[in-house]
Design a protein around this motif. Structure first.
Motif, PDB file in Angstrom:
ATOM      1  N   ALA A  17      -3.783 -36.450  21.837  1.00  0.00           N
ATOM      2  CA  ALA A  17      -5.046 -36.513  22.583  1.00  0.00           C
ATOM      3  C   ALA A  17      -5.463 -35.128  23.051  1.00  0.00           C
ATOM      4  N   ALA A  18      -4.503 -34.328  23.489  1.00  0.00           N
ATOM      5  CA  ALA A  18      -4.820 -32.966  23.921  1.00  0.00           C
ATOM      6  C   ALA A  18      -5.332 -32.138  22.757  1.00  0.00           C
ATOM      7  N   LEU A  19      -4.710 -32.272  21.593  1.00  0.00           N
ATOM      8  CA  LEU A  19      -5.166 -31.522  20.422  1.00  0.00           C
ATOM      9  C   LEU A  19      -6.568 -31.939  19.997  1.00  0.00           C
ATOM     10  N   LEU A  20      -6.864 -33.220  20.084  1.00  0.00           N
ATOM     11  CA  LEU A  20      -8.180 -33.703  19.677  1.00  0.00           C
ATOM     12  C   LEU A  20      -9.277 -33.198  20.606  1.00  0.00           C
ATOM     13  N   SER A  21      -8.962 -32.964  21.864  1.00  0.00           N
ATOM     14  CA  SER A  21      -9.974 -32.499  22.814  1.00  0.00           C
ATOM     15  C   SER A  21     -10.029 -30.975  22.918  1.00  0.00           C
ATOM     16  N   GLU A  22      -9.118 -30.272  22.243  1.00  0.00           N
ATOM     17  CA  GLU A  22      -9.026 -28.823  22.388  1.00  0.00           C
ATOM     18  C   GLU A  22     -10.322 -28.104  22.028  1.00  0.00           C
ATOM     19  N   ALA A  23     -10.972 -28.460  20.935  1.00  0.00           N
ATOM     20  CA  ALA A  23     -12.196 -27.768  20.515  1.00  0.00           C
ATOM     21  C   ALA A  23     -13.305 -27.917  21.558  1.00  0.00           C
ATOM     22  N   ALA A  24     -13.490 -29.127  22.075  1.00  0.00           N
ATOM     23  CA  ALA A  24     -14.537 -29.360  23.071  1.00  0.00           C
ATOM     24  C   ALA A  24     -14.235 -28.598  24.359  1.00  0.00           C
ATOM     25  N   LEU A  25     -12.980 -28.600  24.770  1.00  0.00           N
ATOM     26  CA  LEU A  25     -12.610 -27.891  25.994  1.00  0.00           C
ATOM     27  C   LEU A  25     -12.743 -26.382  25.817  1.00  0.00           C
ATOM     28  N   THR A  26     -12.374 -25.874  24.648  1.00  0.00           N
ATOM     29  CA  THR A  26     -12.500 -24.440  24.388  1.00  0.00           C
ATOM     30  C   THR A  26     -13.948 -24.005  24.520  1.00  0.00           C
ATOM     31  N   GLU A  27     -14.841 -24.773  23.950  1.00  0.00           N
ATOM     32  CA  GLU A  27     -16.264 -24.439  24.029  1.00  0.00           C
ATOM     33  C   GLU A  27     -16.738 -24.414  25.485  1.00  0.00           C
ATOM     34  N   ASP A  28     -16.302 -25.388  26.268  1.00  0.00           N
ATOM     35  CA  ASP A  28     -16.720 -25.484  27.665  1.00  0.00           C
ATOM     36  C   ASP A  28     -16.082 -24.396  28.531  1.00  0.00           C
ATOM     37  N   TRP A  29     -14.789 -24.135  28.321  1.00  0.00           N
ATOM     38  CA  TRP A  29     -14.063 -23.218  29.187  1.00  0.00           C
ATOM     39  C   TRP A  29     -14.310 -21.749  28.867  1.00  0.00           C
ATOM     40  N   ASN A  30     -14.742 -21.428  27.654  1.00  0.00           N
ATOM     41  CA  ASN A  30     -14.931 -20.033  27.269  1.00  0.00           C
ATOM     42  C   ASN A  30     -16.354 -19.549  27.506  1.00  0.00           C
ATOM     43  N   ARG A  31     -16.970 -20.018  28.559  1.00  0.00           N
ATOM     44  CA  ARG A  31     -18.302 -19.558  28.947  1.00  0.00           C
ATOM     45  C   ARG A  31     -18.150 -18.448  29.984  1.00  0.00           C
ATOM     46  N   PRO A  32     -19.096 -17.508  30.015  1.00  0.00           N
ATOM     47  CA  PRO A  32     -19.007 -16.396  30.988  1.00  0.00           C
ATOM     48  C   PRO A  32     -18.888 -16.876  32.436  1.00  0.00           C
ATOM     49  N   GLU A  33     -19.606 -17.936  32.802  1.00  0.00           N
ATOM     50  CA  GLU A  33     -19.528 -18.408  34.189  1.00  0.00           C
ATOM     51  C   GLU A  33     -18.145 -18.979  34.528  1.00  0.00           C
ATOM     52  N   GLU A  34     -17.469 -19.549  33.534  1.00  0.00           N
ATOM     53  CA  GLU A  34     -16.103 -20.035  33.759  1.00  0.00           C
ATOM     54  C   GLU A  34     -15.150 -18.856  33.936  1.00  0.00           C
ATOM     55  N   GLU A  35     -15.299 -17.843  33.107  1.00  0.00           N
ATOM     56  CA  GLU A  35     -14.465 -16.643  33.235  1.00  0.00           C
ATOM     57  C   GLU A  35     -14.614 -16.035  34.625  1.00  0.00           C
ATOM     58  N   LYS A  36     -15.851 -15.948  35.100  1.00  0.00           N
ATOM     59  CA  LYS A  36     -16.104 -15.379  36.422  1.00  0.00           C
ATOM     60  C   LYS A  36     -15.487 -16.248  37.522  1.00  0.00           C
ATOM     61  N   ALA A  37     -15.645 -17.550  37.401  1.00  0.00           N
ATOM     62  CA  ALA A  37     -15.138 -18.468  38.430  1.00  0.00           C
ATOM     63  C   ALA A  37     -13.614 -18.389  38.561  1.00  0.00           C
ATOM     64  N   TRP A  38     -12.891 -18.159  37.470  1.00  0.00           N
ATOM     65  CA  TRP A  38     -11.436 -18.158  37.491  1.00  0.00           C
ATOM     66  C   TRP A  38     -10.834 -16.755  37.444  1.00  0.00           C
ATOM     67  N   SER A  39     -11.658 -15.732  37.485  1.00  0.00           N
ATOM     68  CA  SER A  39     -11.162 -14.354  37.339  1.00  0.00           C
ATOM     69  C   SER A  39     -10.173 -13.949  38.433  1.00  0.00           C
ATOM     70  N   TYR A  40     -10.271 -14.554  39.608  1.00  0.00           N
ATOM     71  CA  TYR A  40      -9.355 -14.194  40.699  1.00  0.00           C
ATOM     72  C   TYR A  40      -7.907 -14.567  40.393  1.00  0.00           C
ATOM     73  N   LEU A  41      -7.682 -15.435  39.408  1.00  0.00           N
ATOM     74  CA  LEU A  41      -6.321 -15.833  39.047  1.00  0.00           C
ATOM     75  C   LEU A  41      -5.671 -14.878  38.046  1.00  0.00           C
ATOM     76  N   GLN A  42      -6.462 -14.014  37.426  1.00  0.00           N
ATOM     77  CA  GLN A  42      -5.926 -13.073  36.456  1.00  0.00           C
ATOM     78  C   GLN A  42      -5.198 -11.947  37.167  1.00  0.00           C
ATOM     79  N   SER A  43      -4.164 -11.406  36.522  1.00  0.00           N
ATOM     80  CA  SER A  43      -3.399 -10.303  37.129  1.00  0.00           C
ATOM     81  C   SER A  43      -4.288  -9.072  37.245  1.00  0.00           C
ATOM     82  N   ALA A  44      -3.974  -8.282  38.240  1.00  0.00           N
ATOM     83  CA  ALA A  44      -4.697  -7.023  38.438  1.00  0.00           C
ATOM     84  C   ALA A  44      -4.387  -6.083  37.280  1.00  0.00           C
ATOM     85  N   LYS A  45      -5.420  -5.398  36.810  1.00  0.00           N
ATOM     86  CA  LYS A  45      -5.226  -4.493  35.669  1.00  0.00           C
ATOM     87  C   LYS A  45      -4.890  -3.105  36.143  1.00  0.00           C
TER      88      LYS A  45
END
Length: 73
Positions: free
Chosen positions: A45-73
């Motif tokens: 089930a996770a594999l079948l939903s991967e493409a749809a989730l990738t499309e949704d999660w790889n948007r610029p607004e998602e990156e910005k919303a979760w950027s605080y969780l990324q390690s400091a560069k």
């Protein structure tokens, strides 16, 4: 040492470990029978939903919303 490994038990009671397990000698084990589907069905089930989730999660607004969780560069 206590170690937990995932397994599937078929209708006849045969236990199949989902990963290799090496032990130095015979050991006792406890078996807990879960009510949900085996791991393979959940994983499929996770594999079948991967493409749809990738499309949704790889948007610029998602990156910005979760950027605080990324390690400091």
């Amino acid at each position: 040492m206590v170690r937990t490994v995932e397994a599937v038990i078929d209708q006849r009671g045969k236990v199949r470990l989902l990963e290799p397990l090496q032990l130095p000698a015979a050991r006792r084990a406890l078996v807990v029978v879960l009510e949900d589907a085996p791991f393979e069905a959940q994983h499929e089930a996770a594999l079948l939903s991967e493409a749809a989730l990738t499309e949704d999660w790889n948007r610029p607004e998602e990156e910005k919303a979760w950027s605080y969780l990324q390690s400091a560069k």
